[in-house]
Enzyme design. Structure first.
Site, short mmCIF file in Angstrom:
data_model
loop_
_atom_site.label_atom_id
_atom_site.label_comp_id
_atom_site.label_asym_id
_atom_site.label_seq_id
_atom_site.Cartn_x
_atom_site.Cartn_y
_atom_site.Cartn_z
N GLY A 68 36.02 -23.17 6.10
CA GLY A 68 35.63 -22.01 5.29
C GLY A 68 36.28 -20.71 5.71
CE LYS A 88 40.19 -10.40 1.86
NZ LYS A 88 39.44 -11.35 2.60
CE LYS A 120 41.47 -9.54 5.97
NZ LYS A 120 41.45 -10.84 6.64
CD GLU A 149 33.97 -1.36 9.83
OE1 GLU A 149 35.06 -1.88 10.10
OE2 GLU A 149 33.68 -0.19 10.11
N GLY A 165 33.89 -15.42 7.79
CA GLY A 165 32.63 -16.18 7.85
C GLY A 165 31.45 -15.33 7.41
N GLY A 209 36.69 -8.54 9.17
CA GLY A 209 35.31 -9.05 9.11
C GLY A 209 34.32 -8.25 9.91
CB THR A 247 30.26 -17.96 2.17
OG1 THR A 247 30.79 -19.09 1.50
CG2 THR A 247 29.92 -18.32 3.58
CB VAL A 248 30.49 -12.88 1.90
CG1 VAL A 248 30.23 -11.45 2.35
CG2 VAL A 248 31.64 -13.48 2.71
N1 HSE Z 1 40.76 -15.54 4.79
C1 HSE Z 1 40.47 -14.45 5.64
C2 HSE Z 1 40.96 -14.80 7.04
C3 HSE Z 1 38.99 -14.19 5.67
O1 HSE Z 1 41.35 -15.94 7.28
O2 HSE Z 1 40.99 -13.93 7.89
C4 HSE Z 1 38.52 -12.80 5.63
O3 HSE Z 1 39.35 -11.86 5.12
#
Ligand code: HSE
Length: 437
Positions: free
Chosen positions: A189, A107, A207, A131, A308, A136, A14-15
């Protein structure tokens, strides 16, 4: 204009596909803003045939990221494979070994190997940009590392996992249970490939460990993060918290304690109660947000989509644009030789108010037992709630304490666990206040 920057994208999920799409869709504005055009010349993914809605004609394919990083004719490798080890780690190491710039959304990789990778990047004179790895699309790394660089940061508080925030918000507004809402978050997702990373707080811990390093100039120490997830939060707790005027959020908190109080670094991820006026209380759904408190700037709040394709691609491409424009910052804010390993502060030293829920048999004297366990450990109660009267049937007793040290409350709850009236282990959550809110 300079010659185009050549990009290799390792991982076309996706990314990865979102990054390709953004580079194509906004190519004009991107090249105008960084003074250089860009071209994706190489990609890697295990499935070549899959329809990703992007035109990959003329792009060189590699079987895996490490091969791309070792062989492709590129200036920048974008690693969007994921995972702390395996293919992702090999890809980034191979790229840095070749002195290629790296942009990653990973991360887990940075939380576990960030400092050694940063050293490699430093030695090669290239960027290791990330970043997208934290919150995100929210530009929190750049904000902390560059825009707030002159401040001494006192504290960072964040909603760092969109899946958990989505689950807790939806449970509160719909009354649906945890498992049901988790399935929905996965279908949308938001969740990691392994959703236990989300709901057990591990993703938020990764994170937070990265943010801590950038905010306080410390080496990354993922093992020093105290982590609790949201699996045990029930709609019952959400409703009780609401009655007492609180919301439940999974927060990541990092704080550098002053030397006079023993010093050290606090790094914690746990569900906790916050007042509606807390800047993070109204952050709902998949949104992430971070409050940074600096000595000169005061409190500043950053909010946006934490997961996303679009938001993550936005962060990745902004990192690529920095590289294209020749903008370069030390990976974690200072050269790696300046990063300090500070002792972590155990959670038992936490001082604050607490929410406690005890499921007990409703019979005379139980309440007195609870009160004496709290008294014996010097824990003072602020409010108590018990509804219903049904002799010998289970009933919830909910207590909000005054400020106390966590070790005292833990001892009080241990005393109570020996009491036959307690039907299940106590439920305990911290209450987090923020100055001025
Ligand atoms: N699974 C992570 C979240 C997505 O739900 O924040 C991005 O790190």
């Amino acid at each position: 204009m300079n010659k185009p920057l050549k990009i290799g994208i390792a991982g076309l999920g996706t990314v990865g596909a979102g990054t390709f799409k953004l580079l194509q869709t906004n190519s004009r504005v991107i090249s105008e803003r960084c003074g250089r055009s860009m071209e994706v010349t190489a990609v890697s993914a295990s499935q070549r045939k899959k329809n990703r809605g992007i035109d990959l004609d003329g792009v060189t394919w590699f079987n895996d990221g490490a091969e791309l990083a070792a062989q492709a004719d590129v200036d920048v490798v974008v690693e969007v494979i994921g995972g702390a080890e395996g293919s992702a780690r090999k890809t980034v190491e191979a790229a840095l070994k070749r002195k290629l710039h790296v942009v990653t959304a990973n991360k887990a990789l940075l939380a576990n190997h960030g400092v050694s990778l940063a050293k490699m990047a430093e030695e090669g004179g290239v960027s290791l940009a990330y970043e997208a790895a934290v919150a995100g699309g929210v530009p929190i790394i750049k904000a902390l590392r560059e825009s707030l660089a002159s401040n001494s940061i006192n504290r960072i508080t964040g909603i760092l996992n969109g899946t958990c925030n989505y689950i807790l918000s939806t449970m509160r507004t719909t009354g649906r249970d945890f498992e049901d809402v988790l399935k929905e978050a996965q279908a949308l997702g938001y969740a990691e490939a392994d959703p236990t990373f989300d709901v057990d707080g591990v993703d938020a811990a990764h994170k937070l460990a990265i943010l801590t390093s950038v905010a306080f100039g410390t080496t990354i120490d993922i093992n020093a993060v105290h982590v609790e997830g949201i699996r045990n939060i029930s709609t019952l707790d959400i409703n009780y918290a609401d009655e007492f005027g609180y919301r439940i959020k999974l927060l990541g908190l990092a704080e550098r304690l002053p030397e006079r109080t023993g010093g050290g670094i606090v790094q914690r991820v746990y569900p906790c109660l916050i007042r509606p006026e807390h800047p993070l209380a109204s952050v709902e759904g998949v949104f992430n947000a971070v409050v940074a408190e600096g000595d000169f700037v005061g409190k500043s709040v950053y909010e946006g989509r934490g997961a996303g394709a679009g938001p993550t691609a936005s962060a990745i491409v902004s990192d690529i644009m920095d590289i294209a424009a020749g903008r370069h910052a030390p990976v974690f804010g200072v050269p790696t030789g300046f990063l300090k390993a500070l002792p972590s502060v155990p959670v038992e030293r936490h001082v604050g108010e607490y929410y406690v829920r005890l499921l007990v048999v409703d019979r005379p004297g139980v309440f007195a037992d609870i009160a004496s366990a709290f008294r014996d450990e010097d824990v003072s109660m602020e409010s108590v709630l018990q509804r219903g009267r049904n002799v010998n049937v289970n009933v919830n007793v909910v207590i909000i304490t005054h400020e106390t040290q966590e070790s005292n409350l833990v001892r009080a709850l241990k005393r109570l666990q020996a009491n036959a009236a307690l039907v299940e282990p106590p439920h305990m959550m911290r209450i987090e206040n923020i100055e001025g809110a």
